[in-house]
Design a protein around this motif. Structure first.
Motif, PDB file in Angstrom:
ATOM      1  N   VAL A  93       0.837  -1.048   0.141  1.00 52.81           N
ATOM      2  CA  VAL A  93      -0.131  -0.076   0.182  1.00 52.81           C
ATOM      3  C   VAL A  93       0.466   1.307   0.081  1.00 52.81           C
ATOM      4  O   VAL A  93       1.695   1.318   0.983  1.00 52.81           O
ATOM      5  CB  VAL A  93      -1.129   0.014   1.028  1.00 52.81           C
ATOM      6  N   THR A  94       0.290   2.429  -0.549  1.00 56.18           N
ATOM      7  CA  THR A  94       1.064   3.684  -0.887  1.00 56.18           C
ATOM      8  C   THR A  94       0.079   4.408  -0.936  1.00 56.18           C
ATOM      9  O   THR A  94      -0.782   4.066  -2.028  1.00 56.18           O
ATOM     10  CB  THR A  94       2.497   3.351  -1.641  1.00 56.18           C
ATOM     11  N   VAL A  95      -0.594   5.221   0.091  1.00 55.64           N
ATOM     12  CA  VAL A  95      -1.208   6.542  -0.054  1.00 55.64           C
ATOM     13  C   VAL A  95      -0.229   7.736   0.308  1.00 55.64           C
ATOM     14  O   VAL A  95      -0.049   7.851   0.831  1.00 55.64           O
ATOM     15  CB  VAL A  95      -2.347   6.638   1.349  1.00 55.64           C
ATOM     16  N   ALA A  96      -1.065   8.422   0.029  1.00 56.82           N
ATOM     17  CA  ALA A  96      -0.557  10.236   0.009  1.00 56.82           C
ATOM     18  C   ALA A  96      -1.863  10.952   0.344  1.00 56.82           C
ATOM     19  O   ALA A  96      -2.806  10.616  -0.419  1.00 56.82           O
ATOM     20  CB  ALA A  96      -0.601  10.704  -1.667  1.00 56.82           C
ATOM     21  N   ILE A  97      -1.777  11.988   1.084  1.00 53.31           N
ATOM     22  CA  ILE A  97      -2.443  12.632   1.742  1.00 53.31           C
ATOM     23  C   ILE A  97      -1.779  14.557   1.653  1.00 53.31           C
ATOM     24  O   ILE A  97      -0.942  14.261   2.079  1.00 53.31           O
ATOM     25  CB  ILE A  97      -2.833  12.803   2.971  1.00 53.31           C
ATOM     26  N   ILE A  98      -2.770  15.190   0.421  1.00 56.63           N
ATOM     27  CA  ILE A  98      -2.027  16.788   0.176  1.00 56.63           C
ATOM     28  C   ILE A  98      -3.047  17.250   1.113  1.00 56.63           C
ATOM     29  O   ILE A  98      -4.270  17.290   1.138  1.00 56.63           O
ATOM     30  CB  ILE A  98      -2.300  16.641  -1.204  1.00 56.63           C
ATOM     31  N   ARG A  99      -2.294  18.164   2.671  1.00 51.28           N
ATOM     32  CA  ARG A  99      -3.109  18.583   3.453  1.00 51.28           C
ATOM     33  C   ARG A  99      -1.980  20.580   3.150  1.00 51.28           C
ATOM     34  O   ARG A  99      -1.109  20.466   4.179  1.00 51.28           O
ATOM     35  CB  ARG A  99      -3.543  18.671   4.648  1.00 51.28           C
ATOM     36  N   GLY A 100      -3.540  21.430   2.237  1.00 47.95           N
ATOM     37  CA  GLY A 100      -2.427  22.558   3.152  1.00 47.95           C
ATOM     38  C   GLY A 100      -1.406  22.305   1.714  1.00 47.95           C
ATOM     39  O   GLY A 100      -0.798  21.749   0.668  1.00 47.95           O
ATOM     40  N   ARG A 101       0.069  22.347   2.541  1.00 45.80           N
ATOM     41  CA  ARG A 101       1.033  22.833   1.887  1.00 45.80           C
ATOM     42  C   ARG A 101       1.828  21.227   1.986  1.00 45.80           C
ATOM     43  O   ARG A 101       3.292  21.895   2.280  1.00 45.80           O
ATOM     44  CB  ARG A 101       1.925  23.836   1.829  1.00 45.80           C
ATOM     45  N   LYS A 102       1.243  20.347   2.857  1.00 43.01           N
ATOM     46  CA  LYS A 102       2.221  19.543   3.105  1.00 43.01           C
ATOM     47  C   LYS A 102       2.044  18.042   2.472  1.00 43.01           C
ATOM     48  O   LYS A 102       0.164  18.352   2.370  1.00 43.01           O
ATOM     49  CB  LYS A 102       1.771  19.030   4.497  1.00 43.01           C
ATOM     50  N   LEU A 103       2.432  17.607   2.241  1.00 39.47           N
ATOM     51  CA  LEU A 103       1.859  15.919   1.482  1.00 39.47           C
ATOM     52  C   LEU A 103       2.640  14.981   2.031  1.00 39.47           C
ATOM     53  O   LEU A 103       3.749  14.659   3.248  1.00 39.47           O
ATOM     54  CB  LEU A 103       3.407  16.016   0.261  1.00 39.47           C
ATOM     55  N   TYR A 104       1.294  14.069   3.062  1.00 36.90           N
ATOM     56  CA  TYR A 104       1.690  13.428   3.542  1.00 36.90           C
ATOM     57  C   TYR A 104       1.957  11.861   3.136  1.00 36.90           C
ATOM     58  O   TYR A 104       0.960  11.827   1.907  1.00 36.90           O
ATOM     59  CB  TYR A 104       0.533  12.834   4.827  1.00 36.90           C
ATOM     60  N   VAL A 105       2.726  11.548   3.059  1.00 38.18           N
ATOM     61  CA  VAL A 105       3.135   9.706   2.413  1.00 38.18           C
ATOM     62  C   VAL A 105       3.493   9.114   3.541  1.00 38.18           C
ATOM     63  O   VAL A 105       4.466   8.819   3.869  1.00 38.18           O
ATOM     64  CB  VAL A 105       4.537   9.117   1.364  1.00 38.18           C
ATOM     65  N   ALA A 106       2.546   7.143   3.666  1.00 30.61           N
ATOM     66  CA  ALA A 106       2.760   6.281   4.053  1.00 30.61           C
ATOM     67  C   ALA A 106       2.643   4.864   2.982  1.00 30.61           C
ATOM     68  O   ALA A 106       2.201   4.998   1.976  1.00 30.61           O
ATOM     69  CB  ALA A 106       1.762   6.332   5.005  1.00 30.61           C
ATOM     70  N   HIS A 107       3.380   4.602   3.279  1.00 31.45           N
ATOM     71  CA  HIS A 107       3.730   2.930   2.970  1.00 31.45           C
ATOM     72  C   HIS A 107       3.593   1.848   3.068  1.00 31.45           C
ATOM     73  O   HIS A 107       4.620   1.992   4.471  1.00 31.45           O
ATOM     74  CB  HIS A 107       4.640   2.978   1.360  1.00 31.45           C
ATOM     75  N   VAL A 108       4.192   0.552   2.875  1.00 28.18           N
ATOM     76  CA  VAL A 108       3.875  -0.477   3.562  1.00 28.18           C
ATOM     77  C   VAL A 108       4.326  -1.728   1.589  1.00 28.18           C
ATOM     78  O   VAL A 108       3.688  -1.162   1.334  1.00 28.18           O
ATOM     79  CB  VAL A 108       2.807  -1.821   4.332  1.00 28.18           C
TER      80      VAL A 108
END
Length: 168
Positions: free
Chosen positions: A35-50
């Motif tokens: 799994v790889t997910v990306a969340i953009i909130r404001g000017r921040k990119l959050y990426v999580a993965h396994v």
């Protein structure tokens, strides 16, 4: 919150596994996923993965585009992952393709016996429930994601999320 989402999804799979079809050998038919997910909130990119799905952030520099890999594959042969696997009670088979090995109870023997299963070429995933080590109360193939945070700027133009089939 992102980490908790991954772990809760994995736990939901644990809760539902008994309703899944059985294999010919009597084990539950469990298959995990990277799994790889990306969340953009404001000017921040959050990426999580396994696993070995990955995220690449594209940026424009003058007249060319550059690809910057955000994630690092969870491969059993990496020193960090090999140590984590060993601490979870597993090991790594050094075949042509290194694989995570874990202990599984055989269902066809009395008294219970165990076999060692060299199986996955990734060391983290959601839903690989067979890798649970009851002696250590942990999963050898871990559902715990790596999480990356990037400050986005005007040079960042796109993100690619793709499985190992694209990157390989």
């Amino acid at each position: 919150a992102i980490r908790e989402g991954f772990l809760q999804t994995h736990q939901d799979m644990v809760t539902a596994v008994e309703s899944w079809p059985k294999r010919k050998d009597g084990h539950n038919s469990t298959s995990g996923t990277t799994v790889t997910v990306a969340i953009i909130r404001g000017r921040k990119l959050y990426v999580a993965h396994v696993g070995d799905s990955a995220a690449v952030l594209g940026e424009k520099s003058k007249n060319e585009y550059l690809a910057n890999e955000i994630t690092e594959d969870h491969k059993p042969e990496s020193p960090k992952e090999m140590q984590r696997i060993r601490e979870a009670g597993g090991r790594v088979a050094q075949n042509t393709i290194p694989r995570v090995v874990w202990k599984r109870q055989r269902l066809d023997t009395q008294p219970p016996q165990f076999e060692y299963v060299p199986f996955l070429a990734v060391s983290r995933a959601l839903g690989d429930l067979w890798s649970y080590n009851s002696d250590r109360d942990t999963y050898v193939v871990s559902p715990d994601p790596d999480i990356y945070v990037t400050d986005l700027t005007s040079k960042h133009k796109f993100i690619i999320l793709a499985s190992d089939g694209v990157w390989g």
